[in-house]
Design a protein around this motif. Structure first.
Motif, mmCIF file in Angstrom:
data_model
loop_
_atom_site.group_PDB
_atom_site.id
_atom_site.type_symbol
_atom_site.label_atom_id
_atom_site.label_comp_id
_atom_site.label_asym_id
_atom_site.label_seq_id
_atom_site.Cartn_x
_atom_site.Cartn_y
_atom_site.Cartn_z
ATOM 1 N N UNK A 106 -19.908 16.941 -2.727
ATOM 2 C CA UNK A 106 -20.108 17.483 -4.066
ATOM 3 C C UNK A 106 -19.069 18.543 -4.420
ATOM 4 N N UNK A 107 -19.489 19.503 -5.252
ATOM 5 C CA UNK A 107 -18.551 20.465 -5.838
ATOM 6 C C UNK A 107 -18.696 21.843 -5.206
ATOM 7 N N UNK A 108 -17.549 22.454 -4.913
ATOM 8 C CA UNK A 108 -17.474 23.843 -4.460
ATOM 9 C C UNK A 108 -16.547 24.586 -5.412
ATOM 10 N N UNK A 109 -16.885 25.809 -5.752
ATOM 11 C CA UNK A 109 -15.968 26.656 -6.510
ATOM 12 C C UNK A 109 -15.443 27.697 -5.535
ATOM 13 N N UNK A 110 -14.134 27.745 -5.380
ATOM 14 C CA UNK A 110 -13.522 28.627 -4.391
ATOM 15 C C UNK A 110 -12.347 29.388 -4.990
ATOM 16 N N UNK A 129 -10.793 27.793 -8.354
ATOM 17 C CA UNK A 129 -10.613 26.344 -8.389
ATOM 18 C C UNK A 129 -11.931 25.646 -8.100
ATOM 19 N N UNK A 130 -12.095 24.500 -8.729
ATOM 20 C CA UNK A 130 -13.248 23.647 -8.470
ATOM 21 C C UNK A 130 -12.765 22.536 -7.535
ATOM 22 N N UNK A 131 -13.472 22.357 -6.427
ATOM 23 C CA UNK A 131 -13.102 21.349 -5.435
ATOM 24 C C UNK A 131 -14.272 20.383 -5.283
ATOM 25 N N UNK A 132 -14.006 19.109 -5.542
ATOM 26 C CA UNK A 132 -15.056 18.099 -5.432
ATOM 27 C C UNK A 132 -14.691 17.099 -4.344
ATOM 28 N N UNK A 133 -15.606 16.912 -3.417
ATOM 29 C CA UNK A 133 -15.422 15.882 -2.390
ATOM 30 C C UNK A 133 -16.119 14.623 -2.882
#
Length: 181
Positions: A106-110, A129-133
């Motif tokens: 899912x999504x992580x904001x880092x 940044x928004x990081x989506x797996x």
């Protein structure tokens, strides 16, 4: 003896696929300059990036003359007069994604912190940044940051100061896939 074993295995290790790195071969970066006189928008789809999933380190490289503008004259002025892409052909970002866990679906904001080099100047940046797996173990990284024109030594003639914003909004979108060396 240990050194000999490592030397003999080195070619094998180098040619193994790396599950610890992901690469974006055609990332997208766009920028927007808003003024009451004129809006300037450009897009670059020839941006490459690598993330080391183990350490969170990230590197981005983009060719400055690959930006596409609405008007050909804007592109010419950007490359010849402002960015001077014949002298400074690339912009580079090197940094680290903090608290990034590549195992989270899912999504992580880092926060991404690092150094951005463009037009012969280097500045520290901190970017949200928004990081989506994805389900395919790919990663999509998106975000926006602001760049001050003066921070990068870009000279704007007094006659044109009203046409170009002092702060430029930069958007990025990268789709990373497993890297194979």
């Amino acid at each position: 003896m240990n050194k000999l074993v490592i030397i003999l295995l080195l070619p094998f290790l180098i040619n193994q696929p790396s599950t610890e790195k992901v690469i974006a071969k055609q990332g997208q970066v766009s920028f927007f300059s808003y003024t009451s006189v004129e809006h300037i928008k450009a897009e670059n789809n020839q941006v490459s990036s690598v993330i080391d999933l183990k350490t969170g380190e990230i590197a981005v490289s983009m060719l400055m003359n690959a930006f596409v503008f609405e008007k050909a004259l804007m592109r010419q002025h950007f490359n010849e007069s402002y960015i001077e892409s014949d002298i400074y052909p690339k912009a580079i970002f090197q940094g680290k994604i903090f608290d990034f866990d590549p195992n989270i679906e899912g999504i992580q904001t880092r926060i991404v912190k690092g150094k951005f080099s463009m037009h012969g100047a280097t500045k520290e940046l901190e970017i949200k940044a928004k990081i989506e797996k994805t389900e395919n173990d790919e990663f999509v990284v998106t975000g926006t940051f602001e760049a001050m024109v003066r921070d990068y030594g870009i000279k704007i003639p007094p006659l044109l100061k009203g046409n170009i914003a002092k702060t430029i909004s930069v958007d990025f979108n990268f789709k990373y896939e497993p890297y194979e060396s």
